[in-house]
Design an enzyme around this catalytic site. Structure first.
Site, mmCIF file in Angstrom:
data_model
loop_
_atom_site.group_PDB
_atom_site.id
_atom_site.type_symbol
_atom_site.label_atom_id
_atom_site.label_comp_id
_atom_site.label_asym_id
_atom_site.label_seq_id
_atom_site.Cartn_x
_atom_site.Cartn_y
_atom_site.Cartn_z
ATOM 1 N N CYS A 12 0.943 -1.328 -0.108
ATOM 2 C CA CYS A 12 0.155 0.365 -0.307
ATOM 3 C C CYS A 12 0.962 1.197 -0.164
ATOM 4 C CB CYS A 12 -0.567 0.178 1.370
ATOM 5 S SG CYS A 12 -2.414 1.316 0.626
ATOM 6 N N CYS A 13 1.343 1.383 0.775
ATOM 7 C CA CYS A 13 2.875 2.271 0.981
ATOM 8 C C CYS A 13 3.570 2.489 -0.637
ATOM 9 C CB CYS A 13 3.630 2.522 1.722
ATOM 10 S SG CYS A 13 3.423 2.281 3.751
#
Length: 194
Positions: A81-82
């Site tokens: 996600c990051c």
């Protein structure tokens, strides 16, 4: 004469006073470290790591003085996600951020400097307004009350990490705080743009 009765002295009164003082100090330190930073609070004067071999230090308060800075806390380098949403999102919005007066984006994770340096290279942030910083010892994260110690992420990531958060800081003072977390989603992965 018992040491445990309030206001009653015993032959160990000096010792009791020291023990009571140490306990109160420990309790206060614990309460302070768990306080979540809020608008109006100053960024703590704590050094985090930048780069690796050599490792440079960045004092978070000094780095934010005299400018407008976004501090983006993320649970871990190279996490899906990051790496696919948050960092690319900030890279793509640099022009908009600069137009709104933002001078720099500091991405901070509880990782070591080598990992953050490799992740910065992977994300192509060199020459951008984004700087990757390593909160290697989790000191900054603890000081601002952003430790994520939920069992699920802790099991997956191996240790205490920082929550997914954004601090908008102007001249060393927090103007806005946003944390992405929910019941059943302690890392904020279900709403990565949140």
């Amino acid at each position: 004469s018992s040491c445990f009765r309030p206001f009653q002295f015993c032959c160990w009164c000096a010792r009791c006073f020291c023990v009571a003082t140490m306990a109160a100090t420990k309790r206060l330190a614990s309460e302070m470290s768990s306080k979540v930073i809020a608008p109006g609070d100053a960024i703590p004067s704590i050094a985090v790591d930048h780069g690796f071999n050599p490792i440079g230090e960045v004092n978070m308060l000094e780095r934010t003085k005299g400018k407008t800075v976004i501090i983006l806390g993320l649970p871990g380098a190279f996490t899906p996600c990051c790496s696919t949403v948050q960092v690319p999102g900030y890279l793509s919005k640099q022009v908009d951020l600069k137009a709104k007066g933002v001078d720099e984006v500091l991405v901070c994770c509880v990782n070591d400097g080598a990992v953050m340096k490799a992740w910065a290279k992977d994300q192509g942030v060199d020459g951008s307004m984004i700087t990757f910083l390593a909160d290697t010892r989790c000191e900054f994260t603890e000081a601002i009350g952003m430790c994520m110690d939920h069992a699920g992420p802790k099991h997956a990531l191996g240790n205490t990490r920082c929550k997914r958060f954004v601090l908008v800081v102007k001249d060393g003072v927090v103007k806005n705080v946003e944390v992405s977390e929910a019941d059943g989603d302690p890392t904020g992965d279900n709403d990565p743009k949140g």
